[in-house]
Scaffold this motif. Structure first.
Motif, short mmCIF file in Angstrom:
data_model
loop_
_atom_site.label_atom_id
_atom_site.label_comp_id
_atom_site.label_asym_id
_atom_site.label_seq_id
_atom_site.Cartn_x
_atom_site.Cartn_y
_atom_site.Cartn_z
N SER A 166 23.38 60.61 83.08
CA SER A 166 24.79 61.00 83.04
C SER A 166 25.32 61.16 84.46
O SER A 166 24.59 61.56 85.37
N VAL A 167 26.60 60.86 84.62
CA VAL A 167 27.21 61.06 85.94
C VAL A 167 27.21 62.53 86.33
O VAL A 167 27.21 62.87 87.52
N THR A 168 27.18 63.42 85.33
CA THR A 168 27.14 64.85 85.65
C THR A 168 25.79 65.26 86.24
O THR A 168 25.71 66.26 86.96
N ASP A 202 34.82 62.07 92.63
CA ASP A 202 33.54 61.84 91.97
C ASP A 202 32.96 60.46 92.26
O ASP A 202 32.00 60.04 91.59
N PHE A 227 29.35 58.98 90.71
CA PHE A 227 29.33 57.84 89.79
C PHE A 227 28.43 56.73 90.32
O PHE A 227 27.61 56.17 89.58
N VAL A 263 29.16 58.83 80.64
CA VAL A 263 30.28 59.53 81.27
C VAL A 263 30.88 60.45 80.21
O VAL A 263 31.65 60.02 79.36
N TYR A 289 38.08 62.16 85.58
CA TYR A 289 37.36 62.03 86.84
C TYR A 289 38.24 61.27 87.84
O TYR A 289 38.94 60.32 87.47
N LEU A 311 28.41 50.98 81.74
CA LEU A 311 29.10 52.23 82.05
C LEU A 311 29.84 52.63 80.79
O LEU A 311 30.74 51.91 80.33
N GLY A 347 31.79 55.63 78.39
CA GLY A 347 32.41 56.92 78.17
C GLY A 347 32.32 57.35 76.71
O GLY A 347 31.54 56.79 75.93
N THR A 402 37.50 60.12 77.81
CA THR A 402 36.90 59.89 79.14
C THR A 402 37.86 59.07 79.98
O THR A 402 38.13 57.90 79.67
N LEU A 426 39.13 57.81 83.91
CA LEU A 426 38.83 57.60 85.33
C LEU A 426 40.14 57.25 86.03
O LEU A 426 40.81 56.27 85.65
N ILE A 446 36.21 53.76 77.54
CA ILE A 446 36.65 54.50 78.72
C ILE A 446 38.09 54.12 79.05
O ILE A 446 38.58 53.05 78.65
#
Length: 443
Positions: free
Chosen positions: A56-58, A70, A74, A89, A94, A108, A110, A116, A118, A246
């Motif tokens: 996860s990006v987190t 971020d 990422f 994601v 973000y 990638l 979401g 989600t 971006l 996403i």
């Protein structure tokens, strides 16, 4: 509402009668001549793969609850993700000050465009680039170059192998004109940005190599004639990478070339359930790509005054083959579905485009379906709803394209230019566009 329902019912009956009339008939011999047709087989064999969730990006410090940058988090998650897995994601908004680059077989992903989001805050570059690697030197093709051939001979196959990809081109023949009313399309050739002498091309997979003979994974779509010095170039492609579920937004127009998503030298890559908003140049650009899928997505609105080169929808630029753009919605784009360069075997199917927006104040009905540079051929638009088709001559020619069972509305009401009263043509076929097919469309 009753009139709209009646209009759709009439169209459905008309298309149903046409389909019944054509059922069982030899289309190649009776409706469209065989030399104008191919057996279209676009997209990813077996469909888009289902990659399991990965990092996860987190895990790398991204925070979708504040307005911090971020970008680094990422990219770190992308770099850490094993091939065949998805970078997760989680829901949140973000902010990215710089673009992201994917160069391996990952996705990638979401939790859906509503959850989600971006937001690109930078002033240069795109948001996400899926990027292949290189093309090799040109190799002379010495035989087997007729339309329909799946076996060609080359002068030197030492740099070629099964499982790779090659682009075949030739010197421009009599079909091609690279000079339109806007000037010469110097960037329409195979070696961007300046190779207008090789604009008609095809990308094909290599199934086998035996000495100097290549078995191709797809038949040739035109005659590559010995007198026009046919050549091929090997490609090292990024394969089977994607973006899913996403929302991507470009906050400011910024400077220079800026596409929200760029697929370059990609094979069997994809976008699915993606929403993009406020594009500077293109929502999605494909360059030198093969068998990709852009589907089930929503592309809308741009920046600026919607002048030339701004706010395109899905933009096929240069050589592209066998890509599938299907079941998408386009709203307020300058051109929604556009070819600029020598694409072949691509299919735009069952998309809906509404309210194309040209230069603000021009009052012109801009084309949301367009050929816009030399020399796209053997491409198919099927089952789309759009406002205006233009096979134009701004930057050169096209040929052997087919529009089948589309609904062309001949109207638009974009928000920045609600009074459209010029260029009211459902379809235009301009100079240097030849051997084109229009079958079963409602205009």
């Amino acid at each position: 509402m009753r009139k709209e329902k009646q209009r759709w019912t009439t169209a459905a009956l008309a298309l149903g009668c046409l389909a019944a009339a054509l059922a069982g008939r030899d289309l190649g011999g009776q409706i469209i001549p065989a030399d104008r047709l191919i057996d279209w087989a676009p997209g990813i064999p077996g469909g888009i793969p289902a990659y399991p969730g990965g990092p996860s990006v987190t895990d790398h410090g991204a925070d979708g609850t504040d307005e911090g940058d971020d970008s680094a988090a990422f990219q770190a998650a992308i770099d850490a993700c094993p091939e065949g897995q998805a970078v997760r994601v989680p829901a949140g908004t973000y902010y990215l000050s710089s673009g992201l680059s994917i160069e391996k077989s990952i996705v990638l992903r979401g939790e859906g465009p509503a959850a989600t989001r971006l937001i690109a805050t930078g002033s240069s570059g795109g948001i996400v680039a899926l990027e292949g690697f290189s093309s090799g030197d040109a190799i002379a093709v010495t035989g087997g170059t007729g339309k329909g051939s799946t076996s060609v001979t080359v002068a030197d196959a030492s740099d070629l192998s099964a499982g790779g990809y090659v682009r075949i081109h030739q010197d421009n023949n009599a079909l091609v004109d690279t000079v339109g009313c806007g000037g010469e399309c110097s960037w329409c050739g195979d070696d961007w940005p300046n190779d207008p002498d090789h604009t008609m091309s095809q990308i094909v997979p290599v199934a086998a190599v035996d000495g100097g003979t290549l078995t191709l994974g797809r038949p040739l779509y035109t005659d590559f004639e010995a007198g026009n010095s046919p050549e091929l170039k090997p490609y090292v492609m990024l394969e089977r990478a994607g973006i899913e579920d996403i929302y991507l937004e470009m906050q400011t127009p910024g400077d220079g070339e800026r596409d929200i998503v760029n697929l370059s030298e990609c094979a069997h890559c994809w976008l699915r359930n993606v929403e993009t908003s406020r594009a500077r140049n293109a929502h999605v650009r494909l360059t030198h790509s093969y068998g990709c899928e852009i589907r089930d997505s929503y592309f809308h609105h741009g920046h600026g005054d919607y002048g030339g080169g701004w706010a395109y929808g899905v933009f096929l630029f240069g050589s592209n083959s066998d890509n599938l753009i299907e079941n998408n919605v386009f709203h307020v784009t300058r051109h929604a579905m556009v070819y600029e360069g020598g694409g072949s075997g691509n299919v735009f199917g069952y998309n809906y485009s509404k309210d194309p927006q040209g230069n603000v104040g021009s009052h012109w009905l801009f084309s949301d379906v367009s050929t816009h540079g030399a020399h796209p051929y053997m491409n198919l638009w099927e089952g789309n709803i759009a406002a205006h088709v233009s096979l134009d001559n701004e930057w050169g020619s096209s040929s052997h394209n087919t529009l089948l069972r589309n609904w062309i509305e001949n109207r638009a009401a974009p928000p920045d230019d609600p009074t459209i009263y010029t260029g009211l043509h459902a379809v235009e076929v301009m100079a240097n566009n030849i051997y084109e097919n229009f079958v079963g469309n409602v205009l």
